[in-house]
Design an enzyme around this catalytic site. Structure first.
Site, PDB file in Angstrom:
ATOM      1  N   ASP A 159       0.781  -1.074  -0.068  1.00  0.00           N
ATOM      2  CA  ASP A 159      -0.007   0.162  -0.072  1.00  0.00           C
ATOM      3  C   ASP A 159       0.909   1.273  -0.092  1.00  0.00           C
ATOM      4  O   ASP A 159       0.294   2.434  -0.244  1.00  0.00           O
ATOM      5  CB  ASP A 159      -1.022  -0.144   1.113  1.00  0.00           C
ATOM      6  CG  ASP A 159      -0.292  -0.104   2.503  1.00  0.00           C
ATOM      7  OD1 ASP A 159       1.218  -0.039   2.561  1.00  0.00           O
ATOM      8  OD2 ASP A 159      -1.155   0.252   3.570  1.00  0.00           O
ATOM      9  N   SER A 160       2.231   1.102   0.170  1.00  0.00           N
ATOM     10  CA  SER A 160       3.120   2.247  -0.001  1.00  0.00           C
ATOM     11  C   SER A 160       3.087   2.639  -1.478  1.00  0.00           C
ATOM     12  O   SER A 160       3.439   3.977  -1.662  1.00  0.00           O
ATOM     13  CB  SER A 160       4.557   1.741   0.287  1.00  0.00           C
ATOM     14  OG  SER A 160       4.999   0.549  -0.427  1.00  0.00           O
ATOM     15  N   ASP A 164      -1.195  -6.242   0.006  1.00  0.00           N
ATOM     16  CA  ASP A 164      -1.474  -5.345   1.093  1.00  0.00           C
ATOM     17  C   ASP A 164      -2.804  -5.187   1.365  1.00  0.00           C
ATOM     18  O   ASP A 164      -3.590  -4.918   0.065  1.00  0.00           O
ATOM     19  CB  ASP A 164      -0.375  -3.962   1.139  1.00  0.00           C
ATOM     20  CG  ASP A 164       0.444  -4.270   2.201  1.00  0.00           C
ATOM     21  OD1 ASP A 164       0.514  -5.009   3.022  1.00  0.00           O
ATOM     22  OD2 ASP A 164       1.404  -3.070   2.050  1.00  0.00           O
ATOM     23  N   LYS A 218      -1.333  -9.360   3.161  1.00  0.00           N
ATOM     24  CA  LYS A 218      -0.725  -8.875   4.387  1.00  0.00           C
ATOM     25  C   LYS A 218      -1.200  -7.769   5.117  1.00  0.00           C
ATOM     26  O   LYS A 218      -2.105  -7.056   4.418  1.00  0.00           O
ATOM     27  CB  LYS A 218       0.588  -8.226   3.976  1.00  0.00           C
ATOM     28  CG  LYS A 218       1.700  -7.833   5.185  1.00  0.00           C
ATOM     29  CD  LYS A 218       2.904  -7.225   4.556  1.00  0.00           C
ATOM     30  CE  LYS A 218       2.904  -5.922   4.058  1.00  0.00           C
ATOM     31  NZ  LYS A 218       2.627  -4.634   4.830  1.00  0.00           N
ATOM     32  N   GLU A 264      -1.442  -5.173   8.754  1.00  0.00           N
ATOM     33  CA  GLU A 264      -0.484  -4.795  10.013  1.00  0.00           C
ATOM     34  C   GLU A 264      -1.120  -4.874  11.310  1.00  0.00           C
ATOM     35  O   GLU A 264      -2.513  -4.676  11.434  1.00  0.00           O
ATOM     36  CB  GLU A 264      -0.315  -3.075   9.627  1.00  0.00           C
ATOM     37  CG  GLU A 264       0.172  -2.912   8.423  1.00  0.00           C
ATOM     38  CD  GLU A 264       0.548  -1.298   8.009  1.00  0.00           C
ATOM     39  OE1 GLU A 264       0.914  -1.033   6.821  1.00  0.00           O
ATOM     40  OE2 GLU A 264       0.129  -0.592   8.985  1.00  0.00           O
ATOM     41  N   GLU A 296       9.543  -4.038  10.521  1.00  0.00           N
ATOM     42  CA  GLU A 296       9.877  -2.803   9.903  1.00  0.00           C
ATOM     43  C   GLU A 296      10.353  -1.844  10.911  1.00  0.00           C
ATOM     44  O   GLU A 296       9.707  -1.543  11.949  1.00  0.00           O
ATOM     45  CB  GLU A 296       8.633  -1.995   9.231  1.00  0.00           C
ATOM     46  CG  GLU A 296       9.028  -0.721   8.400  1.00  0.00           C
ATOM     47  CD  GLU A 296       7.907  -0.263   7.554  1.00  0.00           C
ATOM     48  OE1 GLU A 296       8.241   0.703   7.032  1.00  0.00           O
ATOM     49  OE2 GLU A 296       7.160  -0.869   7.504  1.00  0.00           O
TER      50      GLU A 296
END
Length: 266
Positions: free
Chosen positions: A45-46, A84, A113, A115, A183
């Site tokens: 999603d970056s 993501d 993925k 978070e 991270e």
């Protein structure tokens, strides 16, 4: 045929073989990665920041993620692709959240993925894994929580924070994640976590002891000369090389050197 699958992550950790992961967002980049030795691709999603110029990852949506996953899967059909889950897409009711998972998987992801490891996420991960869908966790600097964290900064420095990261990593492993991204956490803590859980750890700014490493393609190629976090090694001076190519093109057009009558014309 995809060269890697989820059991391979476990096998590589057991055999002490490092896992290489690159974050990629588009078709032509994926085509290049498909011809490389890189093990797997994360469509992160970056992309909200790298591809669209936003200051955070929050503007990424399920539909945007799906479109980029489709492009990457077309370019690298031989690579294991992780998609993501974007901001808040897994913090809604179960049906809506599973619809988001379904969209990303049908777009071409082989895993998702997400978070964090609070009770809500652990319950959701359990349901996703029981549905036969592989999940990677993400701890430490979790960009979707950037306003709570107070910025892009190293996590787990304080003993209480380090203890929580360890507990969260163990919880993700026990809930069924097949790997976890760490991270921007201290190297010693990342090593302790890696040695304390059965699943592989993929580091970014987490030192050399993790089971593997991930970098954004544009970062490792050095295309942004304004971005230089401590963890980043630029394996190519992409900014200068691309700029020179553009300037060379401009010069040859303006001097009528290109196109050459005999070489480039029909």
């Amino acid at each position: 045929m995809i060269a890697m699958n989820t059991p391979d992550f476990q096998r590589m950790k057991k055999d002490n073989k490092k896992i290489s992961m690159v974050t990629c967002y588009d078709y032509w980049s994926a085509c290049i990665i498909s011809q490389s030795n890189v093990d797997c691709i994360l469509v992160g999603d970056s992309l909200a920041m790298v591809m669209y110029g936003h200051s955070t990852t929050l503007p990424a949506t399920v539909e945007i993620m799906a479109q980029h996953i489709q492009a990457v899967s077309r370019g690298a059909p031989n690579k294991f692709i992780i998609g993501d889950m974007p901001f808040c897409s897994y913090r809604k009711d179960l049906t809506t959240s599973m619809n988001a998972v379904e969209r990303l998987m049908q777009a071409g992801a082989q895993a998702i993925k997400l978070e964090g490891a609070d009770a809500h996420n652990l319950k959701f991960i359990h349901h996703v894994v029981k549905s036969g869908i592989p999940v990677i966790g993400h701890l430490g600097l979790t960009p979707q929580s950037i306003y709570t964290l107070g910025g892009f900064k190293v996590q787990g420095k304080e003993p209480s924070a380090a203890k929580k990261l360890m507990a969260d990593a163990k919880a993700l492993a026990e809930t069924g994640c097949f790997a976890v991204v760490l991270e921007c956490v201290p190297s010693e803590l990342a090593e302790l976590i890696t040695n304390s859980i059965s699943i592989p750890t993929i580091g970014i700014g987490a030192g050399p002891a993790t089971s593997g490493q991930v970098l954004v393609l544009q970062d490792l190629l050095g295309t942004n000369n304004q971005f230089q976090p401590k963890y980043l090694k630029k394996f190519l001076n992409g900014f200068e090389l691309i700029k020179k190519a553009l300037d060379d093109f401009d010069q040859e057009v303006k001097t009528s050197t290109y196109p050459h009558l005999e070489t480039h014309c029909y």
